[in-house]
Enzyme design. Structure first.
Site, PDB file in Angstrom:
ATOM      1  N   ASP A 154       0.822  -1.208   0.000  1.00 41.70           N
ATOM      2  CA  ASP A 154       0.000   0.000   0.000  1.00 41.70           C
ATOM      3  C   ASP A 154       0.862   1.266   0.000  1.00 41.70           C
ATOM      4  OD1 ASP A 154      -2.375  -1.475   0.037  1.00 41.70           O
ATOM      5  OD2 ASP A 154      -2.411  -1.566   2.213  1.00 41.70           O
TER       6      ASP A 154
ATOM      7  N   GLU B 110      -9.520  -1.881   4.282  1.00 38.15           N
ATOM      8  CA  GLU B 110      -9.031  -1.428   5.585  1.00 38.15           C
ATOM      9  C   GLU B 110      -9.801  -0.217   6.093  1.00 38.15           C
ATOM     10  OE1 GLU B 110      -4.260  -2.525   5.336  1.00 38.15           O
ATOM     11  OE2 GLU B 110      -4.990  -0.649   4.480  1.00 38.15           O
TER      12      GLU B 110
END
Length: 268
Positions: free
Chosen positions: A41, A149
């Site tokens: 990420d 997330e």
């Protein structure tokens, strides 16, 4: 999982880069700062920021960090600096800061609660560090959270890695993050690494902490948003759906605005 044949990597790449560029220009800032963890990420986010041509500062912030995370972070930063002249990096070792803090606060006898609290403390120290580097350079803190997330299970620290100015990849699920990262030539070591938040010294993966993989959570997220319930599934699917629903419920305080006690006008 997102189908690689239908995912428009180049178009999405260009869209995010233009969005970043427009936002920075409108905010009249010089560029971005990104915390580099050695994970996919942060690697994707920093690459997207670098593509804007604006100053992109990659910050390493080890706190008793697992060596594999450090190695991947260094590999990525080195590659990014070789590809983009606007990329710079800095290393701020937060280990002594973290140790000094833990020596000054009380220790909880509940080991699990203490470990989670200290993990969140690491994330909040890193947030403070990113804003320091951003503040003295006139940069924006770019978040690295993905859609699962940030808006699915709330797998981030409130006022830690959740404390950012902008979120360029928060509308991409993990499979889309992988596809776009591969398109942008993120190092194979990062593409193949098991996702981990890097907040524990024993290198706990995200799947070990959550109890489900991101591929499983993506499917559960789609099913949840489609109005499905736990009763619609059996076996592993039912188990993962239950995990997703529980985390989505208990972490709403992260995803929703801070509750404000509004005073009736007749009392003011």
């Amino acid at each position: 999982m997102t189908n690689s044949n239908t995912f428009k990597s180049e178009e999405i790449n260009q869209h995010i880069v233009q969005w970043l560029l427009d936002y920075a220009n409108n905010a009249k800032v010089k560029g971005f700062v990104v915390g580099i963890s050695g994970g996919i990420d942060s690697a994707l986010t920093s690459t997207l920021c670098a593509q804007t041509g604006l100053a992109t500062l990659c910050v390493e912030m080890p706190i008793h960090q697992h060596q594999s995370h450090v190695n991947r972070a260094v590999e990525h930063i080195t590659q990014l600096k070789n590809r983009f002249p606007n990329v710079s990096d800095i290393r701020t070792d937060l280990t002594p800061v973290f140790d000094a803090f833990t020596n000054q606060v009380e220790q909880n006898n509940d080991r699990n609660t203490l470990d989670i609290t200290l993990a969140n403390t690491r994330a909040r120290l890193r947030m403070t560090t990113l804003y320091y580097h951003a503040g003295i350079r006139g940069l924006l803190v770019a978040g690295t959270g993905n859609k699962v997330e940030d808006f699915g299970v709330g797998f981030y620290t409130k006022y830690g890695d959740g404390g950012v100015d902008i979120s360029p990849i928060a509308d991409l699920v993990k499979s889309e993050v992988r596809l776009l990262a591969k398109h942008l030539d993120v190092p194979e070591s990062i593409l193949n690494a098991a996702p981990s938040d890097g907040l524990y010294e024993n290198d706990l993966t995200d799947e070990m902490q959550i109890g489900a993989s991101y591929d499983e959570l993506e499917l559960a997220m789609q099913q949840f948003e489609a109005g499905k319930t736990e009763n619609d599934f059996v076996g592993r699917e039912a188990q993962v759906f239950k995990i997703y629903k529980r985390l989505n419920t208990i972490n709403q305080h992260k995803m929703n605005p801070i509750p404000v006690c509004e005073i009736p006008k007749n009392l003011k």
